[in-house]
Structure formats: structure tokens, C-alpha cells
Design a protein around this motif. Structure first.
Motif, PDB file in Angstrom:
ATOM      1  N   TYR A 117      34.853  44.986  64.426  1.00 52.88           N
ATOM      2  CA  TYR A 117      34.968  45.086  62.974  1.00 52.88           C
ATOM      3  C   TYR A 117      35.199  46.524  62.536  1.00 52.88           C
ATOM      4  N   ARG A 153      38.792  46.794  62.767  1.00 51.43           N
ATOM      5  CA  ARG A 153      39.413  46.123  61.615  1.00 51.43           C
ATOM      6  C   ARG A 153      39.341  47.018  60.390  1.00 51.43           C
ATOM      7  N   ASP A 154      38.232  47.750  60.268  1.00 50.05           N
ATOM      8  CA  ASP A 154      38.123  48.693  59.163  1.00 50.05           C
ATOM      9  C   ASP A 154      39.253  49.715  59.228  1.00 50.05           C
ATOM     10  N   LEU A 162      42.215  48.168  57.842  1.00 51.41           N
ATOM     11  CA  LEU A 162      42.110  48.109  56.384  1.00 51.41           C
ATOM     12  C   LEU A 162      42.393  49.471  55.757  1.00 51.41           C
ATOM     13  N   ALA A 176      45.936  49.801  54.987  1.00 55.82           N
ATOM     14  CA  ALA A 176      46.272  49.074  53.762  1.00 55.82           C
ATOM     15  C   ALA A 176      45.769  49.815  52.523  1.00 55.82           C
ATOM     16  N   ASP A 177      44.655  50.507  52.681  1.00 53.91           N
ATOM     17  CA  ASP A 177      44.075  51.243  51.550  1.00 53.91           C
ATOM     18  C   ASP A 177      45.021  52.310  51.022  1.00 53.91           C
ATOM     19  N   LEU A 187      42.846  42.971  46.686  1.00 54.05           N
ATOM     20  CA  LEU A 187      42.887  42.439  48.048  1.00 54.05           C
ATOM     21  C   LEU A 187      42.102  43.316  49.019  1.00 54.05           C
ATOM     22  N   LYS A 188      42.105  44.596  48.746  1.00 53.48           N
ATOM     23  CA  LYS A 188      41.318  45.494  49.580  1.00 53.48           C
ATOM     24  C   LYS A 188      39.835  45.152  49.474  1.00 53.48           C
ATOM     25  N   ASP A 229      39.224  42.010  51.547  1.00 54.66           N
ATOM     26  CA  ASP A 229      39.165  42.335  52.975  1.00 54.66           C
ATOM     27  C   ASP A 229      37.859  43.040  53.330  1.00 54.66           C
ATOM     28  N   GLN A 247      34.989  40.613  53.407  1.00 51.14           N
ATOM     29  CA  GLN A 247      34.998  39.799  54.624  1.00 51.14           C
ATOM     30  C   GLN A 247      34.427  40.575  55.802  1.00 51.14           C
ATOM     31  N   VAL A 248      34.876  41.793  55.959  1.00 52.97           N
ATOM     32  CA  VAL A 248      34.378  42.615  57.069  1.00 52.97           C
ATOM     33  C   VAL A 248      32.891  42.877  56.889  1.00 52.97           C
TER      34      VAL A 248
END
Length: 139
Positions: A28, A31-32, A35, A38-39, A108-109, A112, A115-116
């Protein structure tokens, strides 16, 4: 549904389960990182960013206090330090996010991130459950 910790019947199984869950936590954190890419597309407002940062700082202080408890076994202390490290990584992400975010990308950020964070919360609770189960088992 909660995990059935009674399936862990000895220290070796608890230690193996801890290692597996710690690995999940690490996935995770990767995954961050994804993200974070995306940020860069969006701008976060200063007010919400400051609130998120203050909340994360409180979580870090709490986790640091838990990691400093003298009653922890070496494994429990390492697990607690891993949580502190993960929270500090999340704090850095928030700080970067405070510099960027806009429109639906901003929304959306947060989805996400939620979720994380939910997975991190579950896995952190599982680590505590494993430690509790391990403490009930004979050496």
C-alpha cells in the motif's frame, strides 16, 4: 468479518502472519507512490490540506507514543515503528498534495486515498490482533 486469530496456534505462525501483513502494508505504500503521480494533476486547497496535515500529525504523535511503550515485545515495537514510518510517508504525500489538485481529479484523489487508508487501517488492526494472539500463546 473479523479474522480468526485462533487459527494462529504458535509463535512461528504469528510471526509468519505478521511478516505477510507487513508485506501487504508495504504494497500500500507503493500504491501511495502511484497515487502521488496522480496527485500531480490537481490542486488541493490550502484549508483542506492544512486540516489533513494536522490530522496526520496527530496520528503520527499517537503512533509514536504507542511505539515507545516499554511493554512491547521487539516484534511489536518493530510493527509499531513500521506504522509510524507509513504515517510519515502519508504525511509527505499530503504535503505534496497541498501543492497540487483541481476539479474531479481532486475528488478522485480523495477516493483513492480513502481506499488505501481503509486497507492500511484494516492491516494495522490485523497486526494488533496477531500480536494479541501471540501474547496468549506459550513460548
Amino acid at each position: 468479518m473479523n479474522p480468526d486469530y485462533t487459527l494462529l496456534t504458535n509463535w512461528a505462525e504469528c510471526d509468519a502472519a505478521t511478516a505477510d501483513v507487513n508485506f501487504e502494508l508495504k504494497t500500500y505504500s507503493y500504491r501511495d507512490t502511484g497515487l502521488d503521480l496522480a496527485d500531480e494533476r490537481a490542486d488541493r486547497s490550502q484549508a483542506s490540506g492544512a486540516a489533513a496535515l494536522a490530522k496526520k500529525d496527530g496520528e503520527i504523535l499517537t503512533a509514536q507514543g504507542q511505539a515507545a511503550l516499554p511493554s512491547l515485545t521487539p516484534q511489536q515495537q518493530q510493527d509499531a515503528l513500521d506504522v509510524v514510518e507509513l504515517l510519515q510517508s502519508e504525511r509527505k504525500k499530503i504535503m505534496r498534495g497541498n501543492r497540487t489538485s483541481a476539479g474531479t481529479a481532486r475528488f478522485l484523489k480523495t477516493v483513492d486515498a480513502a481506499q488505501v487508508q481503509a486497507q492500511v487501517d484494516v492491516l494495522t488492526a490485523v497486526l494488533a490482533g496477531i500480536a494479541t494472539q501471540r501474547a496468549t500463546l506459550p513460548a
